[in-house]
Write an enzyme that holds these catalytic residues in place. Structure first.
Site, PDB file in Angstrom:
ATOM      1  CG  ASP A   1      77.763  37.450  18.440  1.00 50.25           C
ATOM      2  OD1 ASP A   1      77.119  38.127  19.262  1.00 50.25           O
ATOM      3  OD2 ASP A   1      77.325  36.418  17.906  1.00 50.25           O
TER       4      ASP A   1
ATOM      5  CE  LYS B   1      76.274  33.870  19.985  1.00 48.30           C
ATOM      6  NZ  LYS B   1      76.262  33.481  18.580  1.00 48.30           N
TER       7      LYS B   1
END
Ligand code: NAP
Length: 361
Positions: A220, A224
């Site tokens: 995750d 980003k």
């Protein structure tokens, strides 16, 4: 995808379809019921199996009831038809899922004139092909892509990076903590409670991804970092990021339920690292970094108590941008980087920003 309006055109408003009624989607539904969302008409709502569509609009609070067992099964066409029939000035699809299939459709929806507002990172952090498709259609200006919720849960980091890049400023280094859940976990991990107990609490607060291995595996945060790097002008891919996986090997491939039943297996290796760092006066923080050549990495780093990342609180994210023009001291953006309320607010902010833009149809 019908273009026939069935209700009188109401060019002052925004028609909205919400995909995903989980932690973030439910928080957005609560916001849609407040005066801030006046002029935003909810015409469709869907989870992974069911949906409800009505071009005239319906109350956000009714969504859970309307998605009961007797509601129609998932079908994009019926949701898009409700947007088309709404007669609204802007037709917006909000993606509050973590679905790769849904993300694959973002570019096509934009090309067809639907604005897309997303918390789902799978498209903008996707393969070069997916990202190029998204970028090309975005550049054509047919409709607007709102992605503020994808990084920092709406902290103004993507907008800042794009503004600096657009002004010709060059990113020299980006360093920070990009995962709200890992920030919370390591801000609290002082050895007084096992890491697994903290992970259960973080899930209960809604800080983690649906599968916490997306956080712990670094995926995750790496996504980003890819979105940030691309906003800064580096055409990197997920595979280009050196990612440290905190999930022990035997737990990598088991299903989510089996993983959750065995999370105590995380405790011993992490406690050994924490105690070792603490003995030398350091703490562990999950840090991502990007250099001026687009080299990117994510993982656990030992930092001193004086390091800005050691002084974070709660789910704080930290983005320190060193650029040609912010060279002596970095431009720092810091604040809560996870949680349903702030993420939903970022989605609503991107929706409301469509007001005043010319019609996408
Ligand atoms: N939680 C946070 O703090 C946070 C912060 C920033 C960004 N995000 C991002 O926001 C997104 C949602 O996160 P979450 O925590 O709300 O996840 P969640 O609680 O698991 O909810 C996901 C929702 O998506 C629905 N869904 C899955 N596939 C779908 C499809 N094809 N069509 C329509 N709905 C579909 C699921 O339906 P079912 O209920 O039927 O399974 C569920 O309602 C993720 O991309 C996440 O990365 C979350």
């Amino acid at each position: 995808m019908s273009a026939l309006p069935q209700v009188a055109a109401r060019h002052d408003d925004i028609a909205l379809v919400l995909l995903g009624t989980g932690v973030v989607g439910s928080a957005l539904l609560r916001l849609l019921g407040t005066p801030s969302a006046l002029g935003v008409r909810l015409v469709g709502v869907a989870n992974s199996t069911r949906q409800h569509a009505d071009a005239q609009g319906f109350a956000a609070e009714a969504s859970t009831r309307l998605l009961g067992d007797v509601s129609p099964r998932r079908d994009d066409d019926a949701l898009l038809a409700a947007l088309d029939a709404s007669g609204a000035a802007r037709r917006v699809i909000v993606d509050a899922t973590a679905s790769a299939d849904t993300a694959c459709r973002h570019a096509a929806w934009l090309a067809a004139g639907y604005d897309v507002v997303t918390a789902n990172k799978a498209a903008s952090a996707g393969t070069a092909t997916t990202w190029s498709a998204l970028r090309n259609v975005n550049l054509r200006g047919v409709a607007t892509y709102g992605d503020a919720a994808t990084v920092g849960a709406g902290l103004p980091v993507l907008s800042t990076l794009r503004r600096l890049h657009g002004c010709g400023d060059r990113l020299i280094a980006l360093e920070g903590v990009f995962s709200g859940s890992l920030s919370w976990l390591f801000n609290h991990y002082d050895g007084s409670r096992p890491f697994s107990a903290l992970l259960r609490e973080a899930r209960a607060w809604g800080y983690c991804e649906p599968d916490p291995r997306a956080d712990l595996g670094g995926l995750d945060a790496a996504r980003k970092l890819v979105i940030l790097a691309r906003a800064a002008g580096h055409a990197i891919e997920l595979d280009d990021v050196a990612v440290e996986n905190l999930v022990p090997g035997p737990l990598v491939d088991v299903d989510v339920d089996a993983f959750l039943a065995r999370i105590e297996e995380l405790d011993a290796p992490l406690e050994a690292r924490r105690a070792d760092a603490a003995a030398r006066g350091f703490v562990l923080r999950h840090i991502g970094s990007l250099d001026s050549d687009g080299r990117a990495s994510i993982g656990l780093v030992e930092v001193s108590a004086q390091h800005p990342a050691a002084r974070l609180d709660g789910t704080d994210n930290l983005f320190a941008l060193t650029t040609q023009r912010y060279r002596a001291r970095p431009l720092v953006i810091q604040g809560p980087g996870a949680g349903p309320e702030v993420t939903a607010q970022a989605l609503l902010g991107d929706v409301l920003a469509l007001r005043g833009l010319r019609s996408a149809v």
